[in-house]
Structure formats: C-alpha cells, structure tokens
Design an enzyme around this catalytic site. Structure first.
Site, mmCIF file in Angstrom:
data_model
loop_
_atom_site.group_PDB
_atom_site.id
_atom_site.type_symbol
_atom_site.label_atom_id
_atom_site.label_comp_id
_atom_site.label_asym_id
_atom_site.label_seq_id
_atom_site.Cartn_x
_atom_site.Cartn_y
_atom_site.Cartn_z
ATOM 1 N N HIS A 36 51.235 118.289 -12.384
ATOM 2 C CA HIS A 36 50.215 119.134 -13.027
ATOM 3 C C HIS A 36 50.801 119.974 -14.164
ATOM 4 O O HIS A 36 50.099 120.816 -14.729
ATOM 5 C CB HIS A 36 49.548 120.044 -12.001
ATOM 6 C CG HIS A 36 48.518 119.354 -11.172
ATOM 7 N ND1 HIS A 36 47.256 119.063 -11.651
ATOM 8 C CD2 HIS A 36 48.556 118.850 -9.917
ATOM 9 C CE1 HIS A 36 46.558 118.447 -10.711
ATOM 10 N NE2 HIS A 36 47.326 118.291 -9.647
ATOM 11 N N SER A 77 48.974 122.188 -6.779
ATOM 12 C CA SER A 77 47.678 121.616 -7.141
ATOM 13 C C SER A 77 46.482 122.292 -6.484
ATOM 14 O O SER A 77 45.368 122.164 -6.959
ATOM 15 C CB SER A 77 47.677 120.119 -6.822
ATOM 16 O OG SER A 77 48.058 119.906 -5.486
ATOM 17 N N LYS A 103 47.610 112.292 -15.245
ATOM 18 C CA LYS A 103 46.773 113.492 -15.319
ATOM 19 C C LYS A 103 46.540 113.823 -16.794
ATOM 20 O O LYS A 103 45.762 113.148 -17.444
ATOM 21 C CB LYS A 103 47.398 114.602 -14.487
ATOM 22 C CG LYS A 103 47.217 114.260 -13.001
ATOM 23 C CD LYS A 103 47.842 115.205 -12.021
ATOM 24 C CE LYS A 103 47.381 114.804 -10.622
ATOM 25 N NZ LYS A 103 48.427 114.815 -9.629
HETATM 26 C C1 LIG Z 1 48.708 113.903 -8.487
HETATM 27 C C2 LIG Z 1 50.046 114.277 -7.975
HETATM 28 C C3 LIG Z 1 51.014 113.299 -7.705
HETATM 29 C C4 LIG Z 1 50.708 111.831 -7.780
HETATM 30 O O1 LIG Z 1 50.570 111.384 -9.093
HETATM 31 P P1 LIG Z 1 49.764 110.045 -9.389
HETATM 32 O O2 LIG Z 1 50.244 109.621 -10.714
HETATM 33 O O3 LIG Z 1 48.311 110.369 -9.345
HETATM 34 O O4 LIG Z 1 50.137 109.073 -8.308
HETATM 35 C C5 LIG Z 1 52.272 113.728 -7.315
HETATM 36 N N1 LIG Z 1 52.571 115.032 -7.187
HETATM 37 C C6 LIG Z 1 51.663 115.987 -7.422
HETATM 38 C C7 LIG Z 1 52.043 117.420 -7.283
HETATM 39 C C8 LIG Z 1 50.360 115.640 -7.809
HETATM 40 O O5 LIG Z 1 49.461 116.602 -8.037
#
Ligand SMILES: *Cc1c(COP(=O)(O)O)cnc(C)c1O
Length: 400
Positions: free
Chosen positions: A215, A187, A246
């Site tokens: 992602h 990320s 996301k």
């Molecule tokens: C955003 C993210 C999460 C968490 O996901 P949410 O649904 O926002 O709780 C987990 N792992 C990674 C790599 C992320 O970027």
C-alpha cells in the site's frame, strides 16, 4: 448443463458454510460492471467508489491500455512457460530493470502477485533454526510465508518498538539467522510502521530487514517510490517488496534489493519457479505505469492523491467520525460492533457510496469499521457527495 456430483463426500461443506453464515463471515462480493473508476457501477448502481486500491487511476490510463494492446500484437496473449524455463521475455527483463532503477537498488524480480512475492521470498530466506520477528498486523501473505518457512515465528505488538527490542534481547541469540518483517502501510488502519526505529533494531540485532510496500508503492516517497524513499532509508532495508497491483494499476508483486538477493530468489522462490510468467500485456502495462510514475505526471498524481486523502480525512473527523490512527489514503471509519459497520456500509451504498465494511476476524471485535480509500481520480464533488452521505447515515444510525 451442469452435472450434479453424486457422492456426498463434500456434504460437510454445507455445515461449514452454515457456520460461517451464522458468524457473519461469508463474503458475497459485489460485481463491478464498469471500469474501476472514482464513480463506478457495482451491482447495477452507480456509486462513489471508496473501495478500490486504484490510488492513481492507472488501471484505466490510456498509456497502460495502449502498451497492453501493443504487447499483445507483438508478443501474443500469454507467456507460455514459467520464468526459469522459457517464460522470461524481453518485457519481463525491461520491467525489472526499470523497477530496480526506480527503487534505487541493484536488482528486482517480478512475481505473479504481491502474495506470491511474500510467500516465495520469506520461505526462501529463512528456515528451521531461524527466527522471524513478525509485526502482529502483517498481511496474510507474510503470515503464510512465515508458516511455510518452518522458522520460529515471534510476533511483536503493533508498532511497538520497545516490545520488539525486548523480544530481540530475550531470544535473538537462540537462532542462527533472523528476519524482521513488517508492512509499511497497514491495510486496515492506514497507519505507517516506524521504519527508522526498526532499521536501527535490525542493525542492533543483526536481523534481515524486509518491508512490504503493497500500500506504499505509488503512494509514499518521491513519485511514489515507497516507504524506504519516504523515510530516507536507502541501503538500510535488505528486502523491499512492492506491488504492481494496487497503485500501479495492473497485477503482480516484486522484490527489490541486491543482485545477490535476486540471484538467490531466482534459484529458490517457489511461486516464481513453478507458476507461469505474467502475460505480455500485463508486463507492458506495468512498464508504462512505472514510466508514468517517474514522470512529472506521476508526481502530480501522487500529489493529488494526498490532497484528496488529507481533505477527506479531515472532513470525516470534523463530522465527528473516529478515523483511528490513519495517516495515509486508507481511512477507516471505526464504529465498534460488526453490526454497526455492516449497517453503515449498507446504508452508504443505498445513498450511492461504496465503502467496504471490515469486521472480525479481520479486525478486533470492537473495532469494526467501514474502510475508505480515496484516489487521485476523485473530484471534490465526489468527495463531498460521499461526505454528505456519511453525515446523513452517521446521524441516522446515531454514530455521530
Ligand atoms: C494487497 C497486499 C498484498 C498482496 O498483493 P497482491 O499483489 O494483491 O497479491 C501483500 N501485502 C499487503 C500488505 C497487501 O495489502
């Protein structure tokens, strides 16, 4: 009126906050005063928005809105119970069946968030006497899941397959079970894990293989099916974690895999067992999101996302910015010091572009950056507007 608390038992927090402030670690989130769109209003200013994870624009899609409204009319505003007791509604089942089909696996289980999915799953799969081989840049929810599990955590350096293999050679035989876990798309850097090589290592050393597609969901693979589809690794990844929060536009996370895995998580994954189920509106909107992804419209949206991402990255590089190892719609603009990153983000905002600065400890001290995420919703004009601002401010600050 708020009643002040009269004890001073929490007064140490003032000092803690001051320390954070001095180190520059204090979050003061901007407030979004419109929908999460390509151009959005933050703190009273309309800006080109390069900070959301709304990759496909699904947060505002008419089909998701309608599905959410219909679900409220039919099923109410809340689920009213945890999933194992009375909170599993027909909608939850429908979403899980759709996700399993979409991912090409036997079964799926939806969690309240991606964070909860990682935490609950890792903690359930391994424990004392086991090992977890965890990539050093894994997301915090993986790190916390590893810690909660009580298993031995063995970190391996970023994308370094040889180092991982060496670590496995040295230590694998000491442990009963072992888990290999990695983000697929990182990320902060927007680079992709070498999943084919990792799948080989998982087979060579008998490691349970888990991939976090937060992602990558809606971004990689056919119609956004994720990293396993992107690399053609069907059947070789034991545990796929994906997000609904996301690219899919609502909130939640899920685990996709075998029927046995899902049946086991239903018995053991603590956030799933102990925290109330998603409200009907969220689940119905997520179902609509999966339906859109599966359709030709979904294919078009993913295509547009990548066209925008490739264009924006290429133009940033032409301007002379360092975009690191990025190969996805997450494009960092690496500027070195935290000071430079803050200044760049601040000046960009003044020029009408919102791109969040990312500084130590989220990234190394000398790798501070502004992170950009383009979406399928950005028009060429939006992207050119942002590029012009980067050019102007980059020159002004002596970065290019
Ligand atoms: C955003 C993210 C999460 C968490 O996901 P949410 O649904 O926002 O709780 C987990 N792992 C990674 C790599 C992320 O970027």
């Amino acid at each position: 009126m708020a009643t002040p608390i009269k004890t001073d038992r929490l007064s140490f927090l003032e000092q803690e906050l001051k320390n954070l402030e001095e180190q520059g670690f204090v979050w003061r989130p901007r407030t979004l005063q419109s929908e999460q769109r390509a151009r959005a209003i933050f703190d009273g200013k309309e800006v080109v928005n390069l900070s959301s994870n709304n990759y496909l624009g699904l947060t505002n899609h008419p089909k998701l809105r309608e599905a959410a409204k219909r679900a409220i009319d039919q099923f109410g505003a809340g689920a009213g119970a945890v999933r194992p007791i009375a909170g599993t509604m027909t909608l939850h089942r429908e979403l899980e069946e759709k996700l399993a089909r979409f991912k090409g696996v036997e079964a799926a289980l939806v969690f309240q968030s991606g964070f909860a999915a990682n935490l609950g799953t890792i903690q359930a799969l391994v424990g004392k006497g086991d090992a977890i081989y965890s990539e050093e840049l894994n997301h915090g929810s993986i790190i916390d899941g590893c810690r909660l599990s009580g298993a031995e955590i063995i970190k391996w350096p970023h994308r370094n397959v040889d180092a991982l293999r060496q670590l496995c050679k040295e230590s694998r035989q000491k442990y009963r079970r072992a888990l290999l876990v990695t983000d697929s798309v990182f990320s902060m850097d927007g680079d992709i894990a070498p999943l084919r090589e990792l799948a080989d290592i998982a087979e060579e050393f008998d490691l349970i293989f888990m991939v976090d597609d937060a992602h990558a969901s809606g971004v990689l693979g056919r119609n956004g099916r994720g990293s396993v589809d992107h690399f053609g690794l069907h059947g070789r990844v034991d545990v796929q974690m994906g997000t609904l929060s996301k690219a899919l536009g609502t909130m939640g996370g899920y685990i996709a895999g075998s029927k046995t895995l899902i049946e086991f998580l239903i018995q053991k994954a603590r956030p799933w067992l102990l925290s109330t189920a998603h409200p009907p509106a969220v689940v119905a909107a997520a179902i609509a999101a999966v339906e859109i992804l599966e359709s030709p419209e979904g294919e078009q949206l993913v295509k547009k996302l990548w066209e925008n991402a490739n264009y924006f990255k290429k133009e940033l590089q032409k301007l002379g910015f360092n975009t690191g190892a990025s190969e996805t719609p997450i494009t960092p603009v690496i500027v070195g010091s935290s000071h430079n990153a803050r200044k760049l983000a601040q000046r960009l905002f003044e020029e009408g572009v919102f791109a969040q600065e990312i500084v130590f400890p989220m990234v190394a001290r000398d790798k501070a950056r502004v992170r950009t995420i383009v979406t399928a919703m950005h028009s060429k004009e939006d992207l050119d507007f942002a590029l012009n601002a980067f050019k102007k401010v980059g020159k002004e600050l002596g970065l290019i």
